[in-house]
Design a protein around this motif. Sequence first.
Motif, PDB file in Angstrom:
ATOM      1  N   GLN A 268       0.814  -1.218   0.000  1.00  0.00           N
ATOM      2  CA  GLN A 268       0.000   0.000   0.000  1.00  0.00           C
ATOM      3  C   GLN A 268       0.844   1.263   0.000  1.00  0.00           C
ATOM      4  OE1 GLN A 268      -3.344  -0.183  -0.329  1.00  0.00           O
ATOM      5  NE2 GLN A 268      -3.024  -2.404  -0.460  1.00  0.00           N
ATOM      6  N   GLN A 269       2.104   1.136   0.451  1.00  0.00           N
ATOM      7  CA  GLN A 269       2.965   2.302   0.580  1.00  0.00           C
ATOM      8  C   GLN A 269       3.352   2.863  -0.783  1.00  0.00           C
ATOM      9  OE1 GLN A 269       6.725   1.572   2.554  1.00  0.00           O
ATOM     10  NE2 GLN A 269       6.626   3.513   3.627  1.00  0.00           N
ATOM     11  N   GLU A 270       3.467   4.181  -0.846  1.00  0.00           N
ATOM     12  CA  GLU A 270       3.922   4.864  -2.053  1.00  0.00           C
ATOM     13  C   GLU A 270       5.319   4.361  -2.429  1.00  0.00           C
ATOM     14  OE1 GLU A 270       4.740   7.211  -5.183  1.00  0.00           O
ATOM     15  OE2 GLU A 270       2.760   7.108  -4.213  1.00  0.00           O
ATOM     16  N   PRO A 271       5.537   3.972  -3.725  1.00  0.00           N
ATOM     17  CA  PRO A 271       6.847   3.436  -4.127  1.00  0.00           C
ATOM     18  C   PRO A 271       8.019   4.353  -3.802  1.00  0.00           C
ATOM     19  CG  PRO A 271       5.229   3.041  -5.843  1.00  0.00           C
ATOM     20  CD  PRO A 271       4.551   3.898  -4.813  1.00  0.00           C
ATOM     21  N   PHE A 272       7.810   5.680  -3.872  1.00  0.00           N
ATOM     22  CA  PHE A 272       8.898   6.597  -3.560  1.00  0.00           C
ATOM     23  C   PHE A 272       9.260   6.558  -2.079  1.00  0.00           C
ATOM     24  CE2 PHE A 272       8.473   8.771  -7.701  1.00  0.00           C
ATOM     25  CZ  PHE A 272       9.809   9.013  -7.962  1.00  0.00           C
ATOM     26  N   MET A 273       8.366   6.042  -1.240  1.00  0.00           N
ATOM     27  CA  MET A 273       8.677   5.832   0.164  1.00  0.00           C
ATOM     28  C   MET A 273       9.282   4.441   0.364  1.00  0.00           C
ATOM     29  SD  MET A 273       7.915   8.657   1.571  1.00  0.00           S
ATOM     30  CE  MET A 273       8.080   8.152   3.288  1.00  0.00           C
ATOM     31  N   THR A 274       8.736   3.457  -0.318  1.00  0.00           N
ATOM     32  CA  THR A 274       9.219   2.074  -0.190  1.00  0.00           C
ATOM     33  C   THR A 274      10.693   1.958  -0.537  1.00  0.00           C
ATOM     34  OG1 THR A 274       7.025   1.238  -0.770  1.00  0.00           O
ATOM     35  CG2 THR A 274       8.856  -0.310  -0.930  1.00  0.00           C
ATOM     36  N   ILE A 275      11.103   2.662  -1.565  1.00  0.00           N
ATOM     37  CA  ILE A 275      12.468   2.525  -2.060  1.00  0.00           C
ATOM     38  C   ILE A 275      13.511   3.013  -1.060  1.00  0.00           C
ATOM     39  CG2 ILE A 275      12.785   4.772  -3.206  1.00  0.00           C
ATOM     40  CD1 ILE A 275      13.882   3.202  -5.612  1.00  0.00           C
ATOM     41  N   PHE A 276      13.075   3.808  -0.060  1.00  0.00           N
ATOM     42  CA  PHE A 276      14.004   4.306   0.951  1.00  0.00           C
ATOM     43  C   PHE A 276      14.090   3.387   2.168  1.00  0.00           C
ATOM     44  CE2 PHE A 276      13.309   8.167  -1.492  1.00  0.00           C
ATOM     45  CZ  PHE A 276      14.581   8.702  -1.547  1.00  0.00           C
ATOM     46  N   GLU A 277      13.374   2.248   2.145  1.00  0.00           N
ATOM     47  CA  GLU A 277      13.472   1.286   3.235  1.00  0.00           C
ATOM     48  C   GLU A 277      14.866   0.665   3.254  1.00  0.00           C
ATOM     49  OE1 GLU A 277      10.358  -1.537   2.754  1.00  0.00           O
ATOM     50  OE2 GLU A 277       8.752  -0.092   3.202  1.00  0.00           O
ATOM     51  N   ARG A 278      15.268   0.191   4.438  1.00  0.00           N
ATOM     52  CA  ARG A 278      16.636  -0.306   4.637  1.00  0.00           C
ATOM     53  C   ARG A 278      16.993  -1.440   3.687  1.00  0.00           C
ATOM     54  NH1 ARG A 278      20.768  -0.526   8.372  1.00  0.00           N
ATOM     55  NH2 ARG A 278      21.824  -2.538   8.545  1.00  0.00           N
ATOM     56  N   ASN A 279      16.071  -2.381   3.439  1.00  0.00           N
ATOM     57  CA  ASN A 279      16.419  -3.532   2.610  1.00  0.00           C
ATOM     58  C   ASN A 279      16.580  -3.185   1.127  1.00  0.00           C
ATOM     59  OD1 ASN A 279      13.534  -3.224   3.073  1.00  0.00           O
ATOM     60  ND2 ASN A 279      13.261  -4.927   1.671  1.00  0.00           N
ATOM     61  N   ARG A 496      24.468  -6.796   5.108  1.00  0.00           N
ATOM     62  CA  ARG A 496      24.049  -6.247   6.398  1.00  0.00           C
ATOM     63  C   ARG A 496      22.711  -5.519   6.285  1.00  0.00           C
ATOM     64  NH1 ARG A 496      29.135  -2.541   7.270  1.00  0.00           N
ATOM     65  NH2 ARG A 496      29.992  -4.261   6.035  1.00  0.00           N
ATOM     66  N   PHE A 497      22.344  -5.103   5.078  1.00  0.00           N
ATOM     67  CA  PHE A 497      21.070  -4.407   4.882  1.00  0.00           C
ATOM     68  C   PHE A 497      19.938  -5.366   4.500  1.00  0.00           C
ATOM     69  CE2 PHE A 497      24.379  -1.291   3.929  1.00  0.00           C
ATOM     70  CZ  PHE A 497      24.002  -0.243   4.752  1.00  0.00           C
ATOM     71  N   VAL A 498      20.254  -6.437   3.790  1.00  0.00           N
ATOM     72  CA  VAL A 498      19.196  -7.308   3.265  1.00  0.00           C
ATOM     73  C   VAL A 498      19.277  -8.737   3.791  1.00  0.00           C
ATOM     74  CG1 VAL A 498      19.057  -5.974   1.144  1.00  0.00           C
ATOM     75  CG2 VAL A 498      20.548  -7.962   1.224  1.00  0.00           C
ATOM     76  N   LYS A 499      20.215  -9.044   4.680  1.00  0.00           N
ATOM     77  CA  LYS A 499      20.441 -10.420   5.124  1.00  0.00           C
ATOM     78  C   LYS A 499      19.190 -11.038   5.726  1.00  0.00           C
ATOM     79  CE  LYS A 499      23.847 -13.255   7.572  1.00  0.00           C
ATOM     80  NZ  LYS A 499      22.930 -14.269   7.987  1.00  0.00           N
TER      81      LYS A 499
END
Length: 508
Positions: A268-279, A496-499
């Motif tokens: 549901q989250q806006e893609p421009f927000m999702t892309i800034f997630e840690r993983n 370390r970001f996506v493990k």
Amino acid sequence: MAGGGFAIDAPSNGFDGKITLSVIITCIVAASSGLIFGYDVGISGGVTTMVPFLKKFFPDILRRNVVGTQVNMYCVYDNQMLTLFTSSLYLAALVSSLAASKVTTAMGRRNTIILGGAIFLVGAAINGGSKNIAMLIFGRILLGFGIGFTSQATPLYLSEIAPPKWRGAFNSGFQLFIGIGVVAAVCINYITAKHTWGWRLSLGLAVVPAAVMTIGAFFITDTPNSLVKHGNIDQARKALHKIRGFSIDIEPELEELIKWTEIAKSVQQEPFMTIFERNYRPHLVMAFAIPFFQQLTGINIVAFYSPNLFQSVGLGNSGALLCAIILGLVNLASILVSAAFVDRFGRRFLFITGGILMLFCLIAVSAVLALVTGVDGTKNISKANAILVLVFLCFYAAGFGMSWGPLTWLIPSEIFPLKIRTTGQSIAVGVQFITLFVLSQTFLTMFCHFKFGAFLFYAFWVKLMTLFIIFFLPETKGIALESMHVIWGKHWFWKRFVKEEVDNNNLP
């Protein structure tokens, strides 16, 4: 692992398919959108050496050359309105490339290419009939909007429609057509420069590549990914049969696309927000770093201003345009080399090899100019030394054409998961154009003040970006788009970001 321990094995999904005539024709038509970008890159620098063009729009430059005082060869074309003529296009391309994320999602990849081509066609017509600087720059802005849309949509289209095993080669087609556009434009400039109305023909003929790609796009299908995303399952099935071959069972691949589309829609989250997630940190870093570094190789600046550059170092107008043609042909040949080897030796090998070659050549050009023109740049350069500069720049163009040219479009288009793919590509293209705008707006002034040091400036960045590739870019050769998330979890730094996501088998 290979290549210093940073190349990573990841699974393919087994949906390779065949290289069918349909997929070849489809990718050629889509990649032809690179013609408009390349044509503009090649035409701009040549037109700005034409006396009738300068007399009408930039008379100060002609007056500067007529004055009997000694002229610094590095400062002949230092004029902010002249650089605005070139760079205004890239500011417009930045705006449209960011908007293209929504447009591509809503309209599909193919329709976005058609939209970009139509806008570019209008801008080319206005440029050819320009009566004043305002009209000229307005036309350039429309050209920029068209290039922004096509540059965002085309690499995505090629990566999604090509078989994973040959994705690098097919995606290189976009850069290949950029190279063809550059060579065609410089050849046209060489012919039209002899006529007082030549600049109008050079600018106006941009309608030809725009018409070719726009009309051609009407005859190709959208990507299966895009069709599934819009709920056109039957059309997606037909498209897969057509591009993979009718003897191939495409149902497993179609089911995989449907599954990934449902996962993407559930977010549901806006893609421009999702892309800034840690993983997604490694993806985001690459979306910024790869296009940023590409522009700091200096290649587009050399392409824009190579006629001005060669004219400044004593080859005359016709000689300067001829040298630009040679430079374009060398770059075009090296892109073909890249397409032949990118899926055999991998992306990292080409990046590193090309980077080393460019670094050597930039240092060599700087050394030659420093020795023969003096620190202040007022000494005359012999034709022999000017040709030596051309030779080094040819090797430099070859290094770029086999590495940062095609791979800058390929890497961002293949590393993002479906739910943020258009957003990630928009960011990558936007970074490229804002960097290109700043550099094109400042290069002639920098060339005037840095003199031969301008090439050392780019050499520093080429060294830095080559080290970045060595340590931080995992190999993506032959890996299916849907399996791409695995490479980050196995990388020495990015894990370390996506493990956690990889260990838990959570699909991105």
